[in-house]
Scaffold this motif. Structure first.
Motif, PDB file in Angstrom:
ATOM      1  N   THR A   2       0.800  -1.215   0.000  1.00  0.00           N
ATOM      2  CA  THR A   2       0.000   0.000   0.000  1.00  0.00           C
ATOM      3  C   THR A   2       0.839   1.274   0.000  1.00  0.00           C
ATOM      4  O   THR A   2       0.545   2.207  -0.742  1.00  0.00           O
ATOM      5  N   GLN A   6       0.433   4.190  -2.849  1.00  0.00           N
ATOM      6  CA  GLN A   6       0.085   5.573  -2.515  1.00  0.00           C
ATOM      7  C   GLN A   6       1.194   6.542  -2.929  1.00  0.00           C
ATOM      8  O   GLN A   6       0.921   7.671  -3.341  1.00  0.00           O
ATOM      9  N   ASP A  33      -7.250   3.160  -6.441  1.00  0.00           N
ATOM     10  CA  ASP A  33      -8.124   3.210  -5.269  1.00  0.00           C
ATOM     11  C   ASP A  33      -8.695   1.846  -4.939  1.00  0.00           C
ATOM     12  O   ASP A  33      -8.809   1.459  -3.772  1.00  0.00           O
ATOM     13  N   ILE A  36      -6.042  -0.323  -3.209  1.00  0.00           N
ATOM     14  CA  ILE A  36      -5.880   0.016  -1.795  1.00  0.00           C
ATOM     15  C   ILE A  36      -7.057  -0.496  -0.973  1.00  0.00           C
ATOM     16  O   ILE A  36      -6.880  -1.035   0.123  1.00  0.00           O
ATOM     17  N   ALA A  37      -8.278  -0.336  -1.489  1.00  0.00           N
ATOM     18  CA  ALA A  37      -9.463  -0.778  -0.756  1.00  0.00           C
ATOM     19  C   ALA A  37      -9.486  -2.290  -0.601  1.00  0.00           C
ATOM     20  O   ALA A  37      -9.824  -2.816   0.467  1.00  0.00           O
ATOM     21  N   ALA A  40      -6.974  -3.354   2.058  1.00  0.00           N
ATOM     22  CA  ALA A  40      -7.465  -3.103   3.406  1.00  0.00           C
ATOM     23  C   ALA A  40      -8.559  -4.086   3.790  1.00  0.00           C
ATOM     24  O   ALA A  40      -8.621  -4.566   4.926  1.00  0.00           O
ATOM     25  N   GLN A  67      -9.893   0.602   9.631  1.00  0.00           N
ATOM     26  CA  GLN A  67      -9.257   1.865  10.024  1.00  0.00           C
ATOM     27  C   GLN A  67      -7.827   1.631  10.516  1.00  0.00           C
ATOM     28  O   GLN A  67      -6.915   2.423  10.230  1.00  0.00           O
ATOM     29  N   GLN A  70      -5.483   0.981   7.498  1.00  0.00           N
ATOM     30  CA  GLN A  70      -5.206   2.242   6.797  1.00  0.00           C
ATOM     31  C   GLN A  70      -4.274   3.142   7.612  1.00  0.00           C
ATOM     32  O   GLN A  70      -3.393   3.807   7.056  1.00  0.00           O
ATOM     33  N   ASP A  73      -0.709   1.805   7.335  1.00  0.00           N
ATOM     34  CA  ASP A  73      -0.129   2.124   6.024  1.00  0.00           C
ATOM     35  C   ASP A  73       0.307   3.583   5.949  1.00  0.00           C
ATOM     36  O   ASP A  73       1.378   3.893   5.400  1.00  0.00           O
ATOM     37  N   LYS A  74      -0.499   4.467   6.511  1.00  0.00           N
ATOM     38  CA  LYS A  74      -0.148   5.888   6.467  1.00  0.00           C
ATOM     39  C   LYS A  74       1.046   6.186   7.372  1.00  0.00           C
ATOM     40  O   LYS A  74       1.861   7.077   7.072  1.00  0.00           O
ATOM     41  N   LYS A  97      -7.421   9.017  11.964  1.00  0.00           N
ATOM     42  CA  LYS A  97      -7.781   7.598  12.073  1.00  0.00           C
ATOM     43  C   LYS A  97      -7.821   7.167  13.540  1.00  0.00           C
ATOM     44  O   LYS A  97      -8.699   6.390  13.939  1.00  0.00           O
TER      45      LYS A  97
END
Length: 362
Positions: A2, A6, A33, A36-37, A40, A67, A70, A73-74, A97
């Protein structure tokens, strides 16, 4: 996977959508998108088990798991990102998040270990808040040292900005210690103490830099000495912990020690020079301005401004010694009893001799 996707998406967006043409380009963002979805969703399908502070708990709520994936990953993307503005945006998303997960935990029913989960995500929120402010502090420090150039129209970096940021970081570490699920004897809690000492040392150093910039040399010297004490205390605590996480702190403290020594010597030299200049100015003021014009008639002086004019007269005038008042003006004379000197007075003789003395005034 991911973070790489991104990162690719971010680079494509920075190029501009108009640079991507054709059917493949139109569906590229939708495809990214969806990737990524799907990632997750697949990660959230399995039950998540988290081990923290000697305890473990499972997350079965699908919304929380999505959540969490995600958010992780961020966090990874923020650590790898080199663009400062983008990194701050990613940390903002991470904190968002964390807040969303905390709300889901409060609204959730029939969940086990709610208190442990709440403390864990509170710990993650504070930890990422600290990382966000550390990223901001690093940018300000780079501007101060000249590593990063200050853009035209942007705010000029000052040591006061770093003091404020380290104040916020220390407050966050104080809040982190209040989390009830933390093991007081664990490595995490001890690492919080080491980080608190470390950033307190950094804060003291930049407070000294503020005084140095304002030419408060003596205050700066005292603060540099205090910073050295904090640094020694932090080094002892870091070495006692015997953790790989403290190695970078010890290395950074060694660099900070050299900076403290250099800045302290500079402040000491400036303070000594200022003292000498003040003494010379006071000598000039006392020798020139307090000298009367009548006493310097034979001297030639080049007057630079009106304030250098010599003193013509002193007001009020200086005291001068004067003799005491005569005796016959003294009131106490009326109360003095003089001895009888009649016996010593020469008796006047009668006859021709006395008449002759009277004529000649004898």
């Amino acid at each position: 996977m991911t973070p790489k996707v991104q990162y690719c998406l971010y680079n494509i967006q920075s190029m501009g959508v108009e640079n991507i043409q054709g059917e493949d380009g139109e569906g590229l963002f939708q495809e990214l998108d969806s990737i990524i979805a799907n990632k997750a969703t697949k990660s959230a399908a399995a039950v998540r088990e988290i081990k923290w502070e000697g305890n473990s708990f499972t997350i079965s709520n699908d919304d929380i798991k999505i959540q969490l994936v995600q958010m992780e990953d961020k966090i990874q993307l923020a650590k790898e990102c080199t663009d400062h503005e983008k990194r701050l945006e990613l940390y903002e998303e991470v904190l968002s998040k964390c807040r969303d997960i905390s709300q889901l935990i409060r609204k959730g029913d029939k969940m086990d270990n709610v208190e442990l989960m709440t403390d864990y995500f509170a710990y993650l929120r504070i930890k990422n808040t600290v990382d966000r402010f550390l990223a901001m502090a690093q940018q300000v420090a780079d501007k101060l040292t000249g590593v990063v150039e200050t853009r035209a129209g942007s705010k000029i970096a000052r040591p006061e900005d770093l003091v404020r940021l380290y104040d916020i970081i220390l407050q966050n570490y104080a809040d982190m210690k209040d989390i009830t699920s933390l093991d007081k004897d664990g490595d995490t809690y001890q690492m919080i103490d080491v980080n608190t000492l470390y950033y307190r040392t950094k804060r003291c150093f930049y407070i000294a830099e503020c005084h140095l910039g304002q030419s408060n040399w003596l205050n700066a010297i005292v603060l540099y000495d205090k910073c050295t004490e904090h640094m020694e205390e932090t080094t002892r605590a870091a070495n006692a912990l015997k953790s790989t996480n403290t190695q970078s702190i010890v290395e950074d403290l060694q660099v900070l020690s050299e900076q403290i020594y250099s800045q302290r010597c500079s402040a000491h030299a400036s303070a000594f020079l200022q003292t000498q200049l003040v003494e010379e100015e006071m000598k000039e003021i006392s020798s020139d301005k307090n000298k009367m014009l009548a006493d310097s008639l034979e001297e030639f002086k080049l007057l630079k401004n009106v304030n250098d004019l010599p003193t013509i007269a002193t007001l009020p005038p200086d005291f001068q010694p004067i003799p005491c008042k005569p005796t016959f003006f003294d009131i106490s004379l009326n109360h003095i009893e003089f001895p009888d000197l009649g016996e010593r007075v020469e008796k006047e003789s009668s006859g021709l001799s006395s008449f002759t003395k009277w004529i000649w005034g004898r």
